[in-house]
Scaffold this motif. Sequence first.
Motif, PDB file in Angstrom:
ATOM      1  N   GLY A  53       0.833  -1.187   0.000  1.00 21.03           N
ATOM      2  CA  GLY A  53       0.000   0.000   0.000  1.00 21.03           C
ATOM      3  C   GLY A  53       0.869   1.239   0.000  1.00 21.03           C
ATOM      4  N   VAL A  54       0.347   2.345  -0.545  1.00 19.84           N
ATOM      5  CA  VAL A  54       1.090   3.596  -0.666  1.00 19.84           C
ATOM      6  C   VAL A  54       0.131   4.749  -0.392  1.00 19.84           C
ATOM      7  CG1 VAL A  54       2.365   5.122  -2.228  1.00 19.84           C
ATOM      8  CG2 VAL A  54       2.684   2.649  -2.393  1.00 19.84           C
ATOM      9  N   THR A  55       0.554   5.724   0.429  1.00 20.28           N
ATOM     10  CA  THR A  55      -0.255   6.920   0.640  1.00 20.28           C
ATOM     11  C   THR A  55       0.640   8.090   1.005  1.00 20.28           C
ATOM     12  OG1 THR A  55      -2.243   7.741   1.744  1.00 20.28           O
ATOM     13  CG2 THR A  55      -0.703   6.507   3.105  1.00 20.28           C
ATOM     14  N   ILE A  56       0.275   9.305   0.551  1.00 22.01           N
ATOM     15  CA  ILE A  56       1.068  10.517   0.757  1.00 22.01           C
ATOM     16  C   ILE A  56       0.455  11.335   1.889  1.00 22.01           C
ATOM     17  CG2 ILE A  56       1.954  12.634  -0.301  1.00 22.01           C
ATOM     18  CD1 ILE A  56       1.691  11.276  -3.017  1.00 22.01           C
ATOM     19  N   LEU A  57       1.287  11.745   2.842  1.00 21.85           N
ATOM     20  CA  LEU A  57       0.845  12.526   3.985  1.00 21.85           C
ATOM     21  C   LEU A  57       0.841  14.010   3.646  1.00 21.85           C
ATOM     22  CD1 LEU A  57       1.749   9.716   5.098  1.00 21.85           C
ATOM     23  CD2 LEU A  57       2.336  10.895   7.220  1.00 21.85           C
ATOM     24  N   SER A  58       0.292  14.830   4.549  1.00 22.91           N
ATOM     25  CA  SER A  58       0.147  16.258   4.290  1.00 22.91           C
ATOM     26  C   SER A  58       1.480  16.977   4.184  1.00 22.91           C
ATOM     27  CB  SER A  58      -0.707  16.912   5.379  1.00 22.91           C
ATOM     28  OG  SER A  58      -0.093  16.788   6.651  1.00 22.91           O
ATOM     29  N   VAL A  62       5.782   9.826   2.583  1.00 19.99           N
ATOM     30  CA  VAL A  62       5.021   8.726   1.987  1.00 19.99           C
ATOM     31  C   VAL A  62       5.088   7.526   2.914  1.00 19.99           C
ATOM     32  CG1 VAL A  62       4.753   7.213  -0.016  1.00 19.99           C
ATOM     33  CG2 VAL A  62       5.570   9.568  -0.328  1.00 19.99           C
ATOM     34  N   LEU A  63       3.933   7.002   3.259  1.00 15.65           N
ATOM     35  CA  LEU A  63       3.869   5.787   4.064  1.00 15.65           C
ATOM     36  C   LEU A  63       3.509   4.615   3.173  1.00 15.65           C
ATOM     37  CD1 LEU A  63       2.853   5.351   7.636  1.00 15.65           C
ATOM     38  CD2 LEU A  63       1.655   3.875   6.009  1.00 15.65           C
ATOM     39  N   THR A  64       4.291   3.556   3.287  1.00 17.89           N
ATOM     40  CA  THR A  64       4.035   2.318   2.559  1.00 17.89           C
ATOM     41  C   THR A  64       3.869   1.194   3.570  1.00 17.89           C
ATOM     42  OG1 THR A  64       6.393   1.788   2.369  1.00 17.89           O
ATOM     43  CG2 THR A  64       5.408   3.052   0.579  1.00 17.89           C
ATOM     44  N   GLY A  65       3.243   0.122   3.158  1.00 15.78           N
ATOM     45  CA  GLY A  65       3.107  -1.045   4.013  1.00 15.78           C
ATOM     46  C   GLY A  65       3.083  -2.293   3.175  1.00 15.78           C
ATOM     47  N   TRP A  66       3.406  -3.416   3.805  1.00 19.18           N
ATOM     48  CA  TRP A  66       3.408  -4.680   3.076  1.00 19.18           C
ATOM     49  C   TRP A  66       3.425  -5.849   4.049  1.00 19.18           C
ATOM     50  CZ3 TRP A  66       7.756  -1.632   3.556  1.00 19.18           C
ATOM     51  CH2 TRP A  66       8.896  -2.220   4.116  1.00 19.18           C
ATOM     52  N   ASN A 104       4.653  -9.585  13.445  1.00 23.72           N
ATOM     53  CA  ASN A 104       3.937 -10.796  13.060  1.00 23.72           C
ATOM     54  C   ASN A 104       2.846 -11.078  14.087  1.00 23.72           C
ATOM     55  OD1 ASN A 104       3.280 -13.044  11.556  1.00 23.72           O
ATOM     56  ND2 ASN A 104       4.670 -14.384  12.688  1.00 23.72           N
ATOM     57  N   GLY A 105       1.681 -10.565  13.821  1.00 29.41           N
ATOM     58  CA  GLY A 105       0.534 -10.768  14.690  1.00 29.41           C
ATOM     59  C   GLY A 105      -0.725 -10.341  13.971  1.00 29.41           C
ATOM     60  N   GLY A 106      -0.524  -9.913  12.738  1.00 28.35           N
ATOM     61  CA  GLY A 106      -1.619  -9.484  11.885  1.00 28.35           C
ATOM     62  C   GLY A 106      -1.269  -9.753  10.442  1.00 28.35           C
ATOM     63  N   TRP A 107      -2.139  -9.333   9.540  1.00 32.45           N
ATOM     64  CA  TRP A 107      -1.860  -9.535   8.114  1.00 32.45           C
ATOM     65  C   TRP A 107      -2.772  -8.624   7.293  1.00 32.45           C
ATOM     66  CZ3 TRP A 107      -5.613 -11.585   4.729  1.00 32.45           C
ATOM     67  CH2 TRP A 107      -6.787 -12.040   5.347  1.00 32.45           C
ATOM     68  N   GLY A 108      -2.422  -8.432   6.034  1.00 33.59           N
ATOM     69  CA  GLY A 108      -3.251  -7.647   5.122  1.00 33.59           C
ATOM     70  C   GLY A 108      -3.243  -6.167   5.430  1.00 33.59           C
ATOM     71  N   PRO A 109      -2.093  -5.488   5.409  1.00 38.05           N
ATOM     72  CA  PRO A 109      -2.044  -4.066   5.785  1.00 38.05           C
ATOM     73  C   PRO A 109      -2.852  -3.175   4.847  1.00 38.05           C
ATOM     74  CG  PRO A 109       0.012  -4.733   4.737  1.00 38.05           C
ATOM     75  CD  PRO A 109      -0.777  -5.989   4.966  1.00 38.05           C
ATOM     76  N   LYS A 110      -3.446  -2.143   5.432  1.00 32.81           N
ATOM     77  CA  LYS A 110      -4.166  -1.106   4.692  1.00 32.81           C
ATOM     78  C   LYS A 110      -3.753   0.242   5.259  1.00 32.81           C
ATOM     79  CE  LYS A 110      -6.718  -3.909   2.214  1.00 32.81           C
ATOM     80  NZ  LYS A 110      -5.899  -5.101   2.507  1.00 32.81           N
ATOM     81  N   MET A 111      -3.624   1.259   4.402  1.00 32.85           N
ATOM     82  CA  MET A 111      -3.195   2.571   4.874  1.00 32.85           C
ATOM     83  C   MET A 111      -3.850   3.669   4.044  1.00 32.85           C
ATOM     84  SD  MET A 111       0.263   1.273   3.435  1.00 32.85           S
ATOM     85  CE  MET A 111      -0.545  -0.267   3.867  1.00 32.85           C
ATOM     86  N   HIS A 112      -4.289   4.736   4.743  1.00 33.78           N
ATOM     87  CA  HIS A 112      -4.929   5.863   4.082  1.00 33.78           C
ATOM     88  C   HIS A 112      -4.516   7.145   4.786  1.00 33.78           C
ATOM     89  CE1 HIS A 112      -7.782   4.096   1.146  1.00 33.78           C
ATOM     90  NE2 HIS A 112      -7.663   3.035   1.929  1.00 33.78           N
ATOM     91  N   CYS A 113      -4.084   8.134   4.004  1.00 32.29           N
ATOM     92  CA  CYS A 113      -3.692   9.414   4.579  1.00 32.29           C
ATOM     93  C   CYS A 113      -4.920  10.161   5.083  1.00 32.29           C
ATOM     94  CB  CYS A 113      -2.958  10.265   3.537  1.00 32.29           C
ATOM     95  SG  CYS A 113      -4.005  10.791   2.157  1.00 32.29           S
ATOM     96  N   ASN A 114      -4.661  11.155   5.927  1.00 30.70           N
ATOM     97  CA  ASN A 114      -5.705  12.062   6.375  1.00 30.70           C
ATOM     98  C   ASN A 114      -5.802  13.194   5.362  1.00 30.70           C
ATOM     99  OD1 ASN A 114      -7.460  13.726   7.706  1.00 30.70           O
ATOM    100  ND2 ASN A 114      -6.116  14.147   9.448  1.00 30.70           N
ATOM    101  N   ARG A 417       1.922  -5.638  -9.597  1.00 29.73           N
ATOM    102  CA  ARG A 417       1.018  -5.241  -8.519  1.00 29.73           C
ATOM    103  C   ARG A 417       1.279  -3.828  -7.994  1.00 29.73           C
ATOM    104  NH1 ARG A 417       0.757 -10.989  -5.116  1.00 29.73           N
ATOM    105  NH2 ARG A 417      -0.047 -12.216  -6.864  1.00 29.73           N
ATOM    106  N   PRO A 418       1.168  -2.827  -8.859  1.00 31.92           N
ATOM    107  CA  PRO A 418       1.443  -1.458  -8.431  1.00 31.92           C
ATOM    108  C   PRO A 418       0.338  -0.897  -7.554  1.00 31.92           C
ATOM    109  CG  PRO A 418       0.589  -1.461 -10.663  1.00 31.92           C
ATOM    110  CD  PRO A 418       0.774  -2.900 -10.284  1.00 31.92           C
ATOM    111  N   ARG A 419       0.719   0.064  -6.706  1.00 34.77           N
ATOM    112  CA  ARG A 419      -0.224   0.872  -5.944  1.00 34.77           C
ATOM    113  C   ARG A 419       0.235   2.316  -6.059  1.00 34.77           C
ATOM    114  NH1 ARG A 419      -4.888  -1.111  -5.151  1.00 34.77           N
ATOM    115  NH2 ARG A 419      -5.236   0.146  -3.280  1.00 34.77           N
ATOM    116  N   ALA A 420      -0.697   3.264  -5.951  1.00 39.18           N
ATOM    117  CA  ALA A 420      -0.355   4.656  -6.242  1.00 39.18           C
ATOM    118  C   ALA A 420      -1.115   5.609  -5.334  1.00 39.18           C
ATOM    119  CB  ALA A 420      -0.660   4.978  -7.706  1.00 39.18           C
ATOM    120  N   SER A 421      -0.557   6.826  -5.200  1.00 40.46           N
ATOM    121  CA  SER A 421      -1.196   7.917  -4.469  1.00 40.46           C
ATOM    122  C   SER A 421      -0.777   9.214  -5.142  1.00 40.46           C
ATOM    123  CB  SER A 421      -0.754   7.895  -2.997  1.00 40.46           C
ATOM    124  OG  SER A 421      -1.390   8.906  -2.243  1.00 40.46           O
ATOM    125  N   MET A 422      -1.626  10.239  -5.079  1.00 43.84           N
ATOM    126  CA  MET A 422      -1.306  11.532  -5.684  1.00 43.84           C
ATOM    127  C   MET A 422      -1.865  12.635  -4.788  1.00 43.84           C
ATOM    128  SD  MET A 422      -1.519  12.723  -9.677  1.00 43.84           S
ATOM    129  CE  MET A 422      -3.244  12.325  -9.924  1.00 43.84           C
TER     130      MET A 422
END
Length: 463
Positions: A53-58, A62-66, A104-114, A417-422
Amino acid sequence: MMRKMTVCVLGFLIASTVHGVPVPLPQSGVVALTDNIILNPGDMNGGTVESLGVTILSNGSVLTGWQDNQAVIGTCWLLVDSQGNRVAGPLAFAKPDGSPTGLNGGWGPKMHCNDWGPGVLFGSAFWDFDGTTQPENYMESLAFLGGVDSTPAMQMINNDGTFNGHIVLPYPTDFILREGAMRIGDAGILSNGNIVVFGEDRQAGDGPDLFGLPNADRVIIMGIVQPDGTIVKPPVAVQTTDARGEMWHGCAVFEGGFAARYTAGPVCLRFYSNDGTPTTNQIDLSTVDPLINQGGRGDSAGFHANPKGDCLIVNQTGGRCIAAVFNKNGTVKVPAFDVDTPDFQYGLGADRVDGAIDENGNFLAVWRDMSYPGVDFAPGTGLIACRFFNADGTPATPSFIVTSASTENWFTSEDRRPRASMRNGVAAIGWEDSNTNLLGVREMVLRLFRSPFQTPVQDWELH
């Protein structure tokens, strides 16, 4: 099967081809702000990377996760600044005492900027509240949940990479404790500061017992929670179709509301106000346009909104990459179209795809491409391509190759498997890359670009 093109006839192909082909970055008019940024070098990389996942902060970071199970990373995030320098991570969550959990205690990261200010939301499915998998995960106040299969967990993170509070569970305890698992579908920060969390409820009895859907062994649910964990809206069914519901990505937030993309038979959309009141019925995309009734539960699709409510869908079908834009009232603003003219038999070679949309409605699409001229792509190879579009759907650039890897390394393996943010004039594109590393080890790679919409650009035509 593969589409054969040879270097000896390259000039003829460029002159006569009827399908779109990507160009090298210097020919696109787009400016790269960084080279490839390898996010997981060395022992951080087990070679089984997924769920990027990819998201751009204010502030432009840039925060990424995997996820990388071979590296014992079920879920993690990493923050880099606008120049690509590492700021914080890899980390996952903060416990109530402020200390970090294990990875290692979770899976399937998701991320969204404010979109309304500083900070970012990180979440995943989580199960190890009692520290059985990793002792660092033990949380005294939540250890009684250690027996759950998994449940969505959320975390607010500041612009500097510090935690803002601790784990937030978006659903009531008695609901979480029902038999079975809940996958995280997606989540977002609403314009009133609350958090909306979509889940794929696999607690098999919930369909008939709680939501009046006797044939739905999986149900798409939505709940709203405050950042301190106060439940605002208990989980309700998003889908109205009595069929298996599935969702992977698919949350789009805008001023005053939000929307969901999911499958419940066909691909569906549904729009809401911030308090969780539906503002549309379930929209069956098969009745809108078959081209956007594609992409499955969301692995092969992107769904994103800008603050004013332009909702971008990007999906793939038959190797083609398709884009469309909806208004926040659920009507079509830009009808579905091919992001570049596909080869009749092979499309573009698109597999999983994504997109991003800026504050003014301009957008981009990214996809795995196998149509670069002069190359005989073997199965399991390909490059990430991107194209920018004006808000009305007309092309703002040609399609171009994203990677900064040297050309001799382009075609030996697969970029996928690209991901993008703008946001604020910057586009961030991440992907799983096997061509940057000379050994072909799959890495998480990020590259930042200047948005072409900051200055006038050439009016590119579709091929």
